[in-house]
Design a protein around this motif. Sequence first.
Motif, PDB file in Angstrom:
ATOM      1  N   ALA A  34      57.173  10.992 -12.516  1.00 50.28           N
ATOM      2  CA  ALA A  34      56.222  11.019 -11.400  1.00 50.28           C
ATOM      3  C   ALA A  34      56.559   9.883 -10.445  1.00 50.28           C
ATOM      4  O   ALA A  34      57.299   8.955 -10.786  1.00 50.28           O
ATOM      5  CB  ALA A  34      54.801  10.867 -11.915  1.00 50.28           C
ATOM      6  N   ILE A  35      55.985   9.977  -9.260  1.00 51.98           N
ATOM      7  CA  ILE A  35      56.115   8.879  -8.305  1.00 51.98           C
ATOM      8  C   ILE A  35      55.015   7.876  -8.620  1.00 51.98           C
ATOM      9  O   ILE A  35      53.834   8.236  -8.707  1.00 51.98           O
ATOM     10  CB  ILE A  35      56.008   9.388  -6.856  1.00 51.98           C
ATOM     11  CG1 ILE A  35      57.183  10.314  -6.557  1.00 51.98           C
ATOM     12  CG2 ILE A  35      55.982   8.224  -5.873  1.00 51.98           C
ATOM     13  CD1 ILE A  35      57.147  10.955  -5.190  1.00 51.98           C
ATOM     14  N   SER A  36      55.392   6.632  -8.803  1.00 54.89           N
ATOM     15  CA  SER A  36      54.445   5.576  -9.130  1.00 54.89           C
ATOM     16  C   SER A  36      53.473   5.357  -7.979  1.00 54.89           C
ATOM     17  O   SER A  36      53.882   5.219  -6.824  1.00 54.89           O
ATOM     18  CB  SER A  36      55.200   4.275  -9.421  1.00 54.89           C
ATOM     19  OG  SER A  36      54.297   3.175  -9.440  1.00 54.89           O
ATOM     20  N   GLY A  37      52.201   5.302  -8.303  1.00 54.94           N
ATOM     21  CA  GLY A  37      51.193   4.991  -7.302  1.00 54.94           C
ATOM     22  C   GLY A  37      51.242   3.538  -6.878  1.00 54.94           C
ATOM     23  O   GLY A  37      50.722   3.171  -5.820  1.00 54.94           O
ATOM     24  N   GLY A  46      55.551   3.446  -5.388  1.00 49.50           N
ATOM     25  CA  GLY A  46      55.999   4.546  -4.539  1.00 49.50           C
ATOM     26  C   GLY A  46      57.388   5.042  -4.902  1.00 49.50           C
ATOM     27  O   GLY A  46      58.013   5.774  -4.145  1.00 49.50           O
ATOM     28  N   ARG A  47      57.888   4.651  -6.063  1.00 52.44           N
ATOM     29  CA  ARG A  47      59.214   5.049  -6.530  1.00 52.44           C
ATOM     30  C   ARG A  47      59.061   5.991  -7.712  1.00 52.44           C
ATOM     31  O   ARG A  47      58.055   5.974  -8.416  1.00 52.44           O
ATOM     32  CB  ARG A  47      60.023   3.820  -6.946  1.00 52.44           C
ATOM     33  CG  ARG A  47      60.326   2.880  -5.782  1.00 52.44           C
ATOM     34  CD  ARG A  47      61.032   1.621  -6.250  1.00 52.44           C
ATOM     35  NE  ARG A  47      62.327   1.877  -6.832  1.00 52.44           N
ATOM     36  CZ  ARG A  47      63.457   1.981  -6.137  1.00 52.44           C
ATOM     37  NH1 ARG A  47      63.452   1.859  -4.823  1.00 52.44           N
ATOM     38  NH2 ARG A  47      64.602   2.205  -6.749  1.00 52.44           N
ATOM     39  N   TRP A  48      60.112   6.811  -7.943  1.00 49.32           N
ATOM     40  CA  TRP A  48      60.123   7.695  -9.096  1.00 49.32           C
ATOM     41  C   TRP A  48      60.276   6.862 -10.374  1.00 49.32           C
ATOM     42  O   TRP A  48      61.106   5.973 -10.446  1.00 49.32           O
ATOM     43  CB  TRP A  48      61.282   8.680  -9.015  1.00 49.32           C
ATOM     44  CG  TRP A  48      60.994   9.858  -8.139  1.00 49.32           C
ATOM     45  CD1 TRP A  48      61.340   9.998  -6.827  1.00 49.32           C
ATOM     46  CD2 TRP A  48      60.318  11.041  -8.520  1.00 49.32           C
ATOM     47  NE1 TRP A  48      60.913  11.212  -6.365  1.00 49.32           N
ATOM     48  CE2 TRP A  48      60.272  11.874  -7.381  1.00 49.32           C
ATOM     49  CE3 TRP A  48      59.726  11.481  -9.703  1.00 49.32           C
ATOM     50  CZ2 TRP A  48      59.666  13.128  -7.403  1.00 49.32           C
ATOM     51  CZ3 TRP A  48      59.132  12.730  -9.721  1.00 49.32           C
ATOM     52  CH2 TRP A  48      59.107  13.537  -8.587  1.00 49.32           C
ATOM     53  N   VAL A  49      59.441   7.172 -11.368  1.00 49.86           N
ATOM     54  CA  VAL A  49      59.559   6.537 -12.680  1.00 49.86           C
ATOM     55  C   VAL A  49      59.517   7.621 -13.753  1.00 49.86           C
ATOM     56  O   VAL A  49      58.921   8.682 -13.576  1.00 49.86           O
ATOM     57  CB  VAL A  49      58.434   5.506 -12.947  1.00 49.86           C
ATOM     58  CG1 VAL A  49      58.567   4.307 -12.045  1.00 49.86           C
ATOM     59  CG2 VAL A  49      57.063   6.126 -12.837  1.00 49.86           C
ATOM     60  N   ALA A  63      57.016   3.386 -22.385  1.00 48.64           N
ATOM     61  CA  ALA A  63      58.226   2.789 -21.820  1.00 48.64           C
ATOM     62  C   ALA A  63      58.449   3.432 -20.453  1.00 48.64           C
ATOM     63  O   ALA A  63      58.404   4.653 -20.320  1.00 48.64           O
ATOM     64  CB  ALA A  63      59.428   3.048 -22.727  1.00 48.64           C
ATOM     65  N   TYR A  64      58.654   2.588 -19.449  1.00 51.04           N
ATOM     66  CA  TYR A  64      58.855   3.063 -18.081  1.00 51.04           C
ATOM     67  C   TYR A  64      60.274   2.760 -17.636  1.00 51.04           C
ATOM     68  O   TYR A  64      60.807   1.707 -17.953  1.00 51.04           O
ATOM     69  CB  TYR A  64      57.892   2.363 -17.120  1.00 51.04           C
ATOM     70  CG  TYR A  64      56.444   2.594 -17.439  1.00 51.04           C
ATOM     71  CD1 TYR A  64      55.772   3.691 -16.921  1.00 51.04           C
ATOM     72  CD2 TYR A  64      55.745   1.721 -18.266  1.00 51.04           C
ATOM     73  CE1 TYR A  64      54.443   3.911 -17.201  1.00 51.04           C
ATOM     74  CE2 TYR A  64      54.410   1.934 -18.558  1.00 51.04           C
ATOM     75  CZ  TYR A  64      53.764   3.026 -18.028  1.00 51.04           C
ATOM     76  OH  TYR A  64      52.451   3.239 -18.315  1.00 51.04           O
ATOM     77  N   ARG A  65      60.884   3.699 -16.905  1.00 46.29           N
ATOM     78  CA  ARG A  65      62.197   3.484 -16.325  1.00 46.29           C
ATOM     79  C   ARG A  65      62.159   3.882 -14.857  1.00 46.29           C
ATOM     80  O   ARG A  65      61.598   4.917 -14.508  1.00 46.29           O
ATOM     81  CB  ARG A  65      63.243   4.344 -17.041  1.00 46.29           C
ATOM     82  CG  ARG A  65      63.700   3.767 -18.360  1.00 46.29           C
ATOM     83  CD  ARG A  65      64.614   4.730 -19.093  1.00 46.29           C
ATOM     84  NE  ARG A  65      63.978   5.999 -19.461  1.00 46.29           N
ATOM     85  CZ  ARG A  65      63.043   6.140 -20.399  1.00 46.29           C
ATOM     86  NH1 ARG A  65      62.607   5.097 -21.055  1.00 46.29           N
ATOM     87  NH2 ARG A  65      62.538   7.313 -20.672  1.00 46.29           N
TER      88      ARG A  65
END
Length: 78
Positions: free
Chosen positions: A12-15, A18-21, A36-38
């Motif tokens: 999803a796009i991080s709120g 604003g980047r894809w994670v 875990a987030y990338r």
Amino acid sequence: MIGTRRAVRFRAISGVTGRWVETDIYAALTGGLTAAYRDIHKKKLVEERRRLVVAKLTHRIKDTFTLVLAVAEQTRRD
């Protein structure tokens, strides 16, 4: 999937940024959840660019094929 320790993955796009994670969430051995987030923003941009290039090439190939068929049909009539 709770109990199996298999991660549930979503993109999803991080709120916040604003980047894809990409996020993996799974049950922790001690209880609760671990995440875990990338940052996959660059990868998603490359994928989108590739899709656009393929769509453009497909369109151009169809146009060329249509032109070849029209020339062949005209040649057949003559």
